[in-house]
Design a protein around this motif. Structure first.
Motif, mmCIF file in Angstrom:
data_model
loop_
_atom_site.group_PDB
_atom_site.id
_atom_site.type_symbol
_atom_site.label_atom_id
_atom_site.label_comp_id
_atom_site.label_asym_id
_atom_site.label_seq_id
_atom_site.Cartn_x
_atom_site.Cartn_y
_atom_site.Cartn_z
ATOM 1 N N TRP A 138 -2.961 41.245 22.287
ATOM 2 C CA TRP A 138 -1.635 41.212 21.625
ATOM 3 C C TRP A 138 -0.522 40.157 21.315
ATOM 4 O O TRP A 138 0.138 40.233 20.243
ATOM 5 C CB TRP A 138 -0.703 42.337 22.639
ATOM 6 C CG TRP A 138 0.426 43.140 21.897
ATOM 7 C CD1 TRP A 138 1.615 42.791 21.885
ATOM 8 C CD2 TRP A 138 0.265 44.439 21.329
ATOM 9 N NE1 TRP A 138 2.568 43.831 21.344
ATOM 10 C CE2 TRP A 138 1.423 44.715 20.727
ATOM 11 C CE3 TRP A 138 -0.574 45.246 21.021
ATOM 12 C CZ2 TRP A 138 1.778 45.613 19.999
ATOM 13 C CZ3 TRP A 138 -0.457 46.296 20.226
ATOM 14 C CH2 TRP A 138 0.775 46.639 19.660
ATOM 15 N N ALA A 139 -0.958 39.165 22.068
ATOM 16 C CA ALA A 139 -0.446 37.994 21.991
ATOM 17 C C ALA A 139 -0.916 37.355 20.472
ATOM 18 O O ALA A 139 0.055 36.845 19.816
ATOM 19 C CB ALA A 139 -0.556 36.958 22.940
ATOM 20 N N GLU A 161 1.352 39.354 17.806
ATOM 21 C CA GLU A 161 2.719 38.665 17.634
ATOM 22 C C GLU A 161 2.693 37.574 16.993
ATOM 23 O O GLU A 161 3.767 37.149 16.423
ATOM 24 C CB GLU A 161 3.224 38.617 19.177
ATOM 25 C CG GLU A 161 3.433 39.862 19.805
ATOM 26 C CD GLU A 161 3.896 39.827 21.331
ATOM 27 O OE1 GLU A 161 4.829 40.705 21.713
ATOM 28 O OE2 GLU A 161 3.777 38.855 22.020
ATOM 29 N N SER A 164 8.204 49.704 16.771
ATOM 30 C CA SER A 164 8.616 48.168 16.725
ATOM 31 C C SER A 164 7.343 47.932 17.643
ATOM 32 O O SER A 164 6.554 48.261 18.316
ATOM 33 C CB SER A 164 10.030 48.127 17.400
ATOM 34 O OG SER A 164 9.831 48.436 18.685
ATOM 35 N N ILE A 165 7.117 46.350 17.634
ATOM 36 C CA ILE A 165 6.089 45.816 18.230
ATOM 37 C C ILE A 165 6.195 45.916 19.772
ATOM 38 O O ILE A 165 5.061 46.425 20.335
ATOM 39 C CB ILE A 165 5.884 44.250 18.111
ATOM 40 C CG1 ILE A 165 5.702 44.287 16.580
ATOM 41 C CG2 ILE A 165 5.111 43.554 18.786
ATOM 42 C CD1 ILE A 165 5.388 42.831 15.830
ATOM 43 N N PRO A 166 7.238 45.950 20.240
ATOM 44 C CA PRO A 166 7.509 46.009 21.760
ATOM 45 C C PRO A 166 6.951 47.604 22.132
ATOM 46 O O PRO A 166 6.220 47.716 23.080
ATOM 47 C CB PRO A 166 8.694 45.608 22.240
ATOM 48 C CG PRO A 166 9.104 44.705 21.232
ATOM 49 C CD PRO A 166 8.538 45.177 19.807
ATOM 50 N N ARG A 171 8.078 39.534 13.313
ATOM 51 C CA ARG A 171 8.563 40.394 14.505
ATOM 52 C C ARG A 171 9.064 41.680 14.008
ATOM 53 O O ARG A 171 9.240 42.502 14.900
ATOM 54 C CB ARG A 171 9.784 39.460 15.141
ATOM 55 C CG ARG A 171 8.959 38.451 16.044
ATOM 56 C CD ARG A 171 10.261 37.381 16.589
ATOM 57 N NE ARG A 171 11.099 38.171 17.538
ATOM 58 C CZ ARG A 171 10.735 38.071 18.801
ATOM 59 N NH1 ARG A 171 9.530 37.594 19.248
ATOM 60 N NH2 ARG A 171 11.488 39.077 19.292
ATOM 61 N N PHE A 198 3.418 48.338 21.803
ATOM 62 C CA PHE A 198 2.654 47.630 22.826
ATOM 63 C C PHE A 198 2.543 48.703 24.056
ATOM 64 O O PHE A 198 1.421 48.945 24.645
ATOM 65 C CB PHE A 198 3.184 46.430 23.380
ATOM 66 C CG PHE A 198 2.434 45.843 24.677
ATOM 67 C CD1 PHE A 198 1.131 45.308 24.640
ATOM 68 C CD2 PHE A 198 3.082 46.023 25.878
ATOM 69 C CE1 PHE A 198 0.536 44.953 25.834
ATOM 70 C CE2 PHE A 198 2.381 45.720 27.011
ATOM 71 C CZ PHE A 198 1.194 45.063 26.993
#
Length: 415
Positions: free
Chosen positions: A323-324, A327, A260-262, A332, A265
């Protein structure tokens, strides 16, 4: 330009290195077809390396796992253990150095040596001593192929001709004719794109290629690289030019349940800190940070300018900024399969140009001191005992300990 009249260089390439080290270390794997994979528990990856038994049944390196299992249904998938390969590499270097001084380590499984007068006269004897030393003091399941020639490039090509565990000697009188039967794939410096370019001008084999002039080769390559290749393939003593440090970075394939994206990161942040540690130790500052993420159907890449930094705080702030962008650009629900971070536009401390608005202000200096203090504590206790933010490595470990063609990890890369 000097053209040697005898062999001068030895090139050594370990056979199926990762797989053979696993077989040497784990008796249950000996004599069986094995494939080294990034981590266990998934079919959606590739075989990094495979044993000679697997190769004999149709497997090859960088082969998708389903394809490898189709070719060899009894293939044993073995998760990589990079620190074991690093330690085996260092052990092998120590043993080879007892026979002949190592001139340059080219990768985790390749090295080259310069020959003295007695070794030039008896190359087969030298090769036998190396093979016997490895078998006796490291183990019989790790083998190597050895090539002898007038220069490093020719010796590298020669050592590929009689794998595994072979010895090939190309004296100058055999060159360049000995190269004529070889496919372009056997020649370092001729990739797929260059093959297509050569084919377009009617050059389909090595004999036609070597009939060209050095200047014509330079024109085809659009650089001096082509001309240099002509000379080394024709047996001239030409060493590769020393390259300058261009980047520090790390990348990793993510475990299937951490894509997942989180979660990606957090892994990218730890990779970034590992790269920043290496950059500080080498005395460099970075003026650019690049992020790359690979997804199932697409990829994302972006860069951001940095103000000549190497402390963890400034580097993490840079990562948050890129990273922003990620996103804001991808859904998502995206699943990130691979992530990589790279520090570029490097300058040594004495060459660094600081931002006129920052000018090494007290806040910046404080964070640099904090980062160096963290490095000191981690080095003292041989582990990541102090970090800026959480430190929970992903499944499979080996965070920052990836072995590439251009870098051999150090012990601290596995902390």
């Amino acid at each position: 330009m000097r053209k040697p009249t005898t062999i001068e260089t030895l090139y050594l390439d370990f056979d199926g290195f990762f797989a053979s080290v696993e077989q040497q270390a784990r008796p249950a794997l000996r004599g069986k077809p094995i494939g080294i994979v990034p981590f266990e528990g998934t079919q959606h990856t590739v075989v990094i390396a495979c044993s000679k038994e697997a190769k004999a049944r149709g497997c090859h390196n960088v082969m998708k796992v389903p394809d490898a299992l189709k070719a060899c249904p009894d293939l044993i998938l073995v998760p990589q253990t990079p620190d074991l390969y690093r330690r085996a590499h260092n052990t092998l270097l120590a043993e080879i150095n007892t026979i002949i001084p190592i001139d340059a380590v080219k990768s985790i499984d390749e090295l080259t040596c310069r020959l003295d007068t007695s070794q030039i006269k008896n190359p087969h004897d030298l090769a036998d001593k190396i093979h016997n030393r490895i078998e006796r003091y490291v183990g019989p399941h790790i083998t190597c192929s050895i090539g002898f020639a007038a220069n490093r490039q020719l010796a590298k090509i020669a050592c590929k001709q009689d794998k595994p565990n072979g010895t090939t000697i190309w004296t100058p009188d055999l060159v360049p004719e000995v190269l004529f039967p070889l496919p372009f794939d056997d020649i370092p410096g001729i990739g797929e794109n260059m093959q297509r370019r050569l084919n377009k001008i009617g050059v389909y084999d090595m004999q036609r290629l070597l009939a060209l002039s050095p200047k014509h080769m330079r024109k085809i390559w659009n650089s001096v690289t082509g001309e240099r290749l002509w000379y080394v393939l024709n047996g001239y003593a030409l060493q590769a030019q020393k390259s300058e440090r261009g980047m520090f970075g790390h990348g990793r394939v993510l475990p299937p349940d951490q894509r997942s994206i989180p979660e990606a990161f957090q892994i990218a942040r730890m990779l970034l800190i590992k790269a920043a540690r290496r950059m500080r130790k080498a005395g460099y500052y970075s003026h650019k940070l690049h992020l790359w993420c690979g997804m199932r159907e697409s990829s994302f890449g972006t860069s951001i300018a940095l103000s000549g930094v190497h402390d963890d705080k400034a580097c993490i702030d840079g990562l948050k900024a890129v990273w922003a962008r990620l996103e804001a650009s991808v859904p998502r629900s995206s699943r990130i399969i691979r992530v990589g971070v790279t520090f570029g536009d490097l300058k040594l401390a004495g060459q660094r140009q600081t931002d006129i608005l920052l000018n090494d202000d007290p806040e910046r200096q404080k964070w640099e001191q904090v980062s160096h203090a963290i490095d000191h504590l981690n080095a003292k206790y041989s582990g990541s005992i102090v970090t800026l933010g959480p430190w929970t490595p992903p499944k499979g470990g080996h965070l920052g300990g990836k072995i590439s063609f251009t870098r051999i990890p150090r012990a601290e890369d596995f902390w």
